[in-house]
Scaffold this active site. Structure first.
Site, PDB file in Angstrom:
ATOM      1  N   CYS A 138       0.798  -1.231   0.000  1.00 56.12           N
ATOM      2  CA  CYS A 138       0.000   0.000   0.000  1.00 56.12           C
ATOM      3  C   CYS A 138       0.828   1.276   0.000  1.00 56.12           C
ATOM      4  O   CYS A 138       0.767   2.058  -0.947  1.00 56.12           O
ATOM      5  CB  CYS A 138      -0.915   0.000   1.221  1.00 56.12           C
ATOM      6  SG  CYS A 138      -2.074  -1.373   1.198  1.00 56.12           S
TER       7      CYS A 138
HETATM    8  N1  LIG Z   1      -2.984  -5.871   2.350  1.00 57.33           N
HETATM    9  C1  LIG Z   1      -3.287  -4.736   2.935  1.00 57.33           C
HETATM   10  O1  LIG Z   1      -2.796  -4.450   4.039  1.00 57.33           O
HETATM   11  C2  LIG Z   1      -4.263  -3.745   2.326  1.00 57.33           C
HETATM   12  C3  LIG Z   1      -4.781  -2.727   3.146  1.00 57.33           C
HETATM   13  C4  LIG Z   1      -5.677  -1.836   2.605  1.00 57.33           C
HETATM   14  C5  LIG Z   1      -6.013  -1.922   1.260  1.00 57.33           C
HETATM   15  N2  LIG Z   1      -5.479  -2.895   0.460  1.00 57.33           N
HETATM   16  C6  LIG Z   1      -5.889  -2.936  -0.941  1.00 57.33           C
HETATM   17  O2  LIG Z   1      -6.809  -4.005  -1.122  1.00 57.33           O
HETATM   18  C7  LIG Z   1      -6.638  -4.600  -2.403  1.00 57.33           C
HETATM   19  C8  LIG Z   1      -6.338  -6.080  -2.263  1.00 57.33           C
HETATM   20  O3  LIG Z   1      -5.114  -6.237  -1.544  1.00 57.33           O
HETATM   21  P1  LIG Z   1      -4.682  -7.600  -0.869  1.00 57.33           P
HETATM   22  O4  LIG Z   1      -3.528  -7.263   0.009  1.00 57.33           O
HETATM   23  O5  LIG Z   1      -5.847  -8.303  -0.278  1.00 57.33           O
HETATM   24  O6  LIG Z   1      -4.170  -8.405  -2.156  1.00 57.33           O
HETATM   25  P2  LIG Z   1      -3.836  -9.977  -2.248  1.00 57.33           P
HETATM   26  O7  LIG Z   1      -2.851 -10.119  -3.352  1.00 57.33           O
HETATM   27  O8  LIG Z   1      -3.516 -10.515  -0.896  1.00 57.33           O
HETATM   28  O9  LIG Z   1      -5.214 -10.626  -2.689  1.00 57.33           O
HETATM   29  C9  LIG Z   1      -5.811 -10.407  -3.899  1.00 57.33           C
HETATM   30  C10 LIG Z   1      -6.500 -11.683  -4.342  1.00 57.33           C
HETATM   31  O10 LIG Z   1      -7.216 -11.409  -5.530  1.00 57.33           O
HETATM   32  C11 LIG Z   1      -7.123 -12.529  -6.379  1.00 57.33           C
HETATM   33  N3  LIG Z   1      -7.439 -12.074  -7.722  1.00 57.33           N
HETATM   34  C12 LIG Z   1      -6.694 -11.330  -8.562  1.00 57.33           C
HETATM   35  N4  LIG Z   1      -7.379 -11.060  -9.682  1.00 57.33           N
HETATM   36  C13 LIG Z   1      -8.574 -11.654  -9.552  1.00 57.33           C
HETATM   37  C14 LIG Z   1      -9.729 -11.730 -10.368  1.00 57.33           C
HETATM   38  N5  LIG Z   1      -9.790 -11.100 -11.551  1.00 57.33           N
HETATM   39  N6  LIG Z   1     -10.772 -12.439  -9.937  1.00 57.33           N
HETATM   40  C15 LIG Z   1     -10.725 -13.064  -8.746  1.00 57.33           C
HETATM   41  N7  LIG Z   1      -9.686 -13.018  -7.904  1.00 57.33           N
HETATM   42  C16 LIG Z   1      -8.613 -12.315  -8.319  1.00 57.33           C
HETATM   43  C17 LIG Z   1      -5.709 -13.029  -6.171  1.00 57.33           C
HETATM   44  O11 LIG Z   1      -5.588 -14.390  -6.533  1.00 57.33           O
HETATM   45  C18 LIG Z   1      -5.549 -12.828  -4.653  1.00 57.33           C
HETATM   46  O12 LIG Z   1      -5.942 -13.961  -3.914  1.00 57.33           O
HETATM   47  C19 LIG Z   1      -5.537  -3.799  -3.076  1.00 57.33           C
HETATM   48  O13 LIG Z   1      -6.094  -2.767  -3.834  1.00 57.33           O
HETATM   49  C20 LIG Z   1      -4.778  -3.207  -1.920  1.00 57.33           C
HETATM   50  O14 LIG Z   1      -4.110  -2.020  -2.283  1.00 57.33           O
HETATM   51  C21 LIG Z   1      -4.619  -3.824   0.981  1.00 57.33           C
END
Ligand SMILES: NC(=O)c1ccc[n+]([C@@H]2O[C@H](COP(=O)([O-])OP(=O)(O)OC[C@H]3O[C@@H](n4cnc5c(N)ncnc54)[C@H](O)[C@@H]3O)[C@@H](O)[C@H]2O)c1
Length: 461
Positions: free
Chosen positions: A278
């Site tokens: 992030c």
């Molecule tokens: N991790 C954090 O601390 C955090 C905090 C706040 C916001 N975010 C935001 O949240 C969002 C997700 O982050 P995350 O850390 O959970 O990512 P992540 O990589 O842990 O998880 C994303 C998931 O989405 C799946 N995916 C990708 N494309 C897909 C599709 N087209 N259809 C179905 N599944 C699909 C992937 O296989 C993966 O399991 C991002 O935008 C991130 O910036 C993350």
């Protein structure tokens, strides 16, 4: 089909009675905890992910996210409240869907919207009247209205009338024991009042405090303000650390004393750079969007430059430290302590430790690492391109290194033992308390050397 009476009321009732069927696309650090909270609130919840291993794990009742207890997943799956699938056709049966897919940056620092686009393409195929779609992925202001809405409306249904659309940023802080999905207030901005109300109702079932705002753009900007605030303040304190280094002052002592001010100051701490999915990335989404309007955002670029240079500064510190022992980086063994991007978690995305390791490797060091949360480091996971396995943190492995570089301060590590066993330490996190002649801290005066430049007895012991 527009203004069909009863569409919002129907979903309203289903949300109030928890008979709505909820869906979450993307079962990662954000999506899995959210799906678990929806299921816990009573909604029959389906997670959709392209990654078959995650889907299988959920259906087998196991969690792969440290902040989500396997016992909770197992119970919810056994109760029939939680399931996962790789098949998007299930969207036809869902009343709500939250999009939690990645939003990385391209090498050019432009937003990579491909994950959002591909998830929305799937939703568009199965969109039906009365459905609520909420985007959670962090993104630039305008995404929900300018990108997602037209894709969904292409089939003929109208947002805010036939189906409902909102943006709600995720604020999860992995590894934070006090704050979780449930007790962190949730900002919700819908496209029109009904979308905001319905999305607030969905989240309100699972999350303690809901903060409605006037539009999806506002909600998108809220998230980017929060993360830019953090990035810029970390950049500021890193620059203060560089100044303290020149001035012979201890930045850790300075920040600790400044933090006693009961108002108008919030402590941030220096370190080897910025990590995670992030903070190093999201502000560039804002920067990209602002530049499209002809505005040049300066704080983000400057903080990015300062934070991005920190791994180089740390490598210089390691070189200076080894020099005190009449050694070069080339040929020395450096044990990196902590490769996760922050303490007490297993996430290595954008971790500055990997940059430090790669720079040391390029300069000819033998690089080893120890991280209780990261058992292996695959060749493809860091620019050094060598498969590595964590060292066990014993006095022997620590003493075997020419220099130990503390880059992530996991709380389970015994730093007193590290101090006693190490020949030389570069501590970028102030993990080792006090001043010791063989411990060199980031942003603090180096301990004294003897007049001929050699280390003191205590220091080399
Ligand atoms: N991790 C954090 O601390 C955090 C905090 C706040 C916001 N975010 C935001 O949240 C969002 C997700 O982050 P995350 O850390 O959970 O990512 P992540 O990589 O842990 O998880 C994303 C998931 O989405 C799946 N995916 C990708 N494309 C897909 C599709 N087209 N259809 C179905 N599944 C699909 C992937 O296989 C993966 O399991 C991002 O935008 C991130 O910036 C993350």
């Amino acid at each position: 089909m527009t203004n069909e009476p009863g569409i919002p009321e129907g979903l309203h009732d289903k949300l109030e009675t928890r008979t709505a069927r909820a869906g979450v696309i993307g079962l990662g650090y954000v999506g899995l905890p959210l799906a678990v909270e929806f299921a816990r609130a009573g909604f029959r919840t389906t997670g959709i992910d392209l990654d078959r291993r995650k889907v299988d794990a959920v259906n087998q009742g196991t969690s792969y996210i440290p902040d989500v207890a396997t016992a909770d997943v197992a119970r919810l799956v056994a109760d029939g409240r939680l399931a996962a699938t790789t098949e998007f056709a299930v969207l036809a049966e869902l009343d709500t869907v939250n999009i939690c897919v990645p939003t990385p940056l391209r090498k050019t620092k432009d937003p990579d919207m491909s994950f959002i686009v591909s998830a929305v393409e799937q939703i568009a195929k199965y969109l039906h009247a009365g459905m609520l779609v909420v985007l959670e992925s962090t993104t630039y202001p305008g995404t929900t209205e300018e990108l997602v809405k037209p894709m969904l409306e292409a089939g003929g249904l109208k947002a805010g009338v036939d189906f409902f659309l909102a943006f709600s940023p995720e604020r999860v802080d992995p590894g934070n024991a006090a704050f979780n999905t449930r007790n962190v207030p949730k900002v919700v901005g819908g496209l029109g009042p009904e979308s905001t109300e319905l999305a607030s109702l969905l989240y309100g079932a699972a999350i303690e405090t809901i903060v409605p705002v006037s539009s999806p753009q506002t909600a998108e900007m809220v998230k980017l303000l929060e993360n830019t605030f953090r990035m810029v303040n970390i950049g500021l304190v890193n620059e203060i650390a560089l100044m303290c280094d020149r001035l012979g002052l201890d930045v850790w002592e300075v920040v600790k004393a400044a933090a006693t001010k009961p108002f108008g100051f919030m402590p941030f701490y220096p370190g080897p750079g910025l990590g995670g999915h992030c903070i190093p990335i999201d502000p560039f989404y804002l920067s990209w969007k602002a530049k499209q309007t002809g505005f040049d955002p300066r704080f983000i670029e400057l903080a990015g430059q300062i934070n991005g240079a920190m791994p180089h500064f740390v490598v210089d510190k390691i070189g200076d430290a080894l020099n005190r022992h009449r050694k070069a980086i080339n040929g020395s063994t450096v044990l990196v302590l902590g490769v996760a991007y922050k303490r007490d978690i297993d996430d290595m995305r954008e971790s500055p430790s990997l940059d430090v390791m790669a720079l040391l490797h390029q300069k000819g060091a033998t690089v080893r690492y120890a991280d209780p949360y990261v058992p292996t480091l695959a060749a493809r996971a860091w620019p050094g391109g060598i498969d590595l396995t964590t060292e066990l943190l014993t006095p022997e492995t620590i003493a075997a290194a020419d220099c130990v570089a503390i880059l992530t301060e996991h709380r389970t590590v015994d730093y007193a033992m590290v101090r006693r066993s190490a020949r030389l330490v570069v501590d970028t996190r102030n993990a080792i308390a006090g001043t010791h002649s063989h411990v060199i801290k980031l942003g603090a005066p180096a301990p004294a050397m003897t007049p001929d430049g050699a280390e003191t007895e205590e220091a080399v012991a």
